[in-house]
Design an enzyme around this catalytic site. Structure first.
Site, PDB file in Angstrom:
ATOM      1  N   ASP A 179      31.438  40.210  30.329  1.00 37.34           N
ATOM      2  CA  ASP A 179      32.568  38.850  30.684  1.00 37.34           C
ATOM      3  C   ASP A 179      33.545  38.586  29.912  1.00 37.34           C
ATOM      4  OD1 ASP A 179      32.122  35.727  29.454  1.00 37.34           O
ATOM      5  OD2 ASP A 179      32.356  36.566  27.427  1.00 37.34           O
TER       6      ASP A 179
ATOM      7  N   ASP B  91      35.839  35.617  29.820  1.00 38.91           N
ATOM      8  CA  ASP B  91      36.117  33.993  29.073  1.00 38.91           C
ATOM      9  C   ASP B  91      35.896  34.701  27.689  1.00 38.91           C
ATOM     10  OD1 ASP B  91      36.897  32.572  30.495  1.00 38.91           O
ATOM     11  OD2 ASP B  91      35.109  31.323  30.278  1.00 38.91           O
TER      12      ASP B  91
END
Ligand code: BG6
Ligand code: MG
Length: 214
Positions: free
Chosen positions: A11, A13
């Site tokens: 991922d 963020d």
């Protein structure tokens, strides 16, 4: 390096860089402007959820209903604020341990994917100067379903040509861990074990990421 995995899908963020903080600040200002209650605990439910999905969760707690046009204007306002916050990012904004983790995975000969539901993912990657470190990037433009749906991690695995069970996914959000697990992958959570309870292992930060642990 001995590992049973063929790819690691990260991922963005909150894992590679602290943009989760910027999303929080931008949503907090938006929530305050519509008199919706907003705090860090509620924000956990927004992490990993796409822009309009997050807005709907916030407005469900606001005192009045909003038209579709108003909702679009609110989402745009939030995004403008978020883009102001990320405009000054540099490679120094990589989270501690993130670059070392990418290098460890690369040196082990595994594929590297990125799975982010953000429409700003490529901008953030470019500001950090790391776009070319990923063999494949799946962002909001490629998928129909936001996390927690498994589509984004399954799409990344397919693009990398690796079976889901041979992938390790790395996430800071409960919705993201759900997406990884429902894709049939092994999940590393980065953050609070109480929030990321579905992860196979939770580490407090990327400084603790070691391929050999999985
Ligand atoms: C996710 C974040 O990566 O992207 C969420 O965890 C954010 O907080 C979502 O809402 C969508 O981002 P953007 O940049 O498209 O508004
Ligand atoms: Mg995240």
């Amino acid at each position: 390096m001995n590992t049973r995995f063929k790819a690691v899908i990260f991922d963005l963020d909150g894992v590679i860089t602290d943009t989760a903080r910027y999303h929080y600040l931008a949503w907090k200002r938006l929530a305050d402007s519509v008199d919706a209650p907003f705090d860090e605990a509620f924000n956990e439910q927004l992490k990993g959820v796409d822009r309009m999905g997050s807005l709907d969760l916030i407005l469900a707690r606001a005192p009045r209903a909003w038209t579709p046009e108003e909702k679009l204007a609110l989402a745009d306002a939030k995004n403008r604020h978020y883009q102001e916050l990320i405009a000054t990012m540099t490679p120094d904004d990589l989270l501690p341990g993130a670059l070392r983790a990418l290098e460890e995975v690369r040196n082990a000969g595994l594929k590297i994917g990125l799975a982010s539901v953000s429409k700003n993912a490529f901008t953030v990657l470019d500001r950090l100067g790391i776009r070319n470190r990923f063999d494949d990037v799946v962002d909001a433009a490629t998928i129909r379903n936001s996390k927690p749906h498994p589509e984004i991690f399954l799409t990344a695995a397919a693009h990398l040509g690796v079976a889901p069970q041979d992938c390790l996914g790395v996430e800071d959000a409960a919705a993201g861990v759900a997406s990884i697990k429902d894709a049939g992958m092994v999940a590393v959570g980065v953050g609070d074990p109480a929030v990321l309870y579905r992860a196979d292992r939770v580490i407090p930060s990327m400084l603790h990421f070691r391929l050999a642990d999985y």
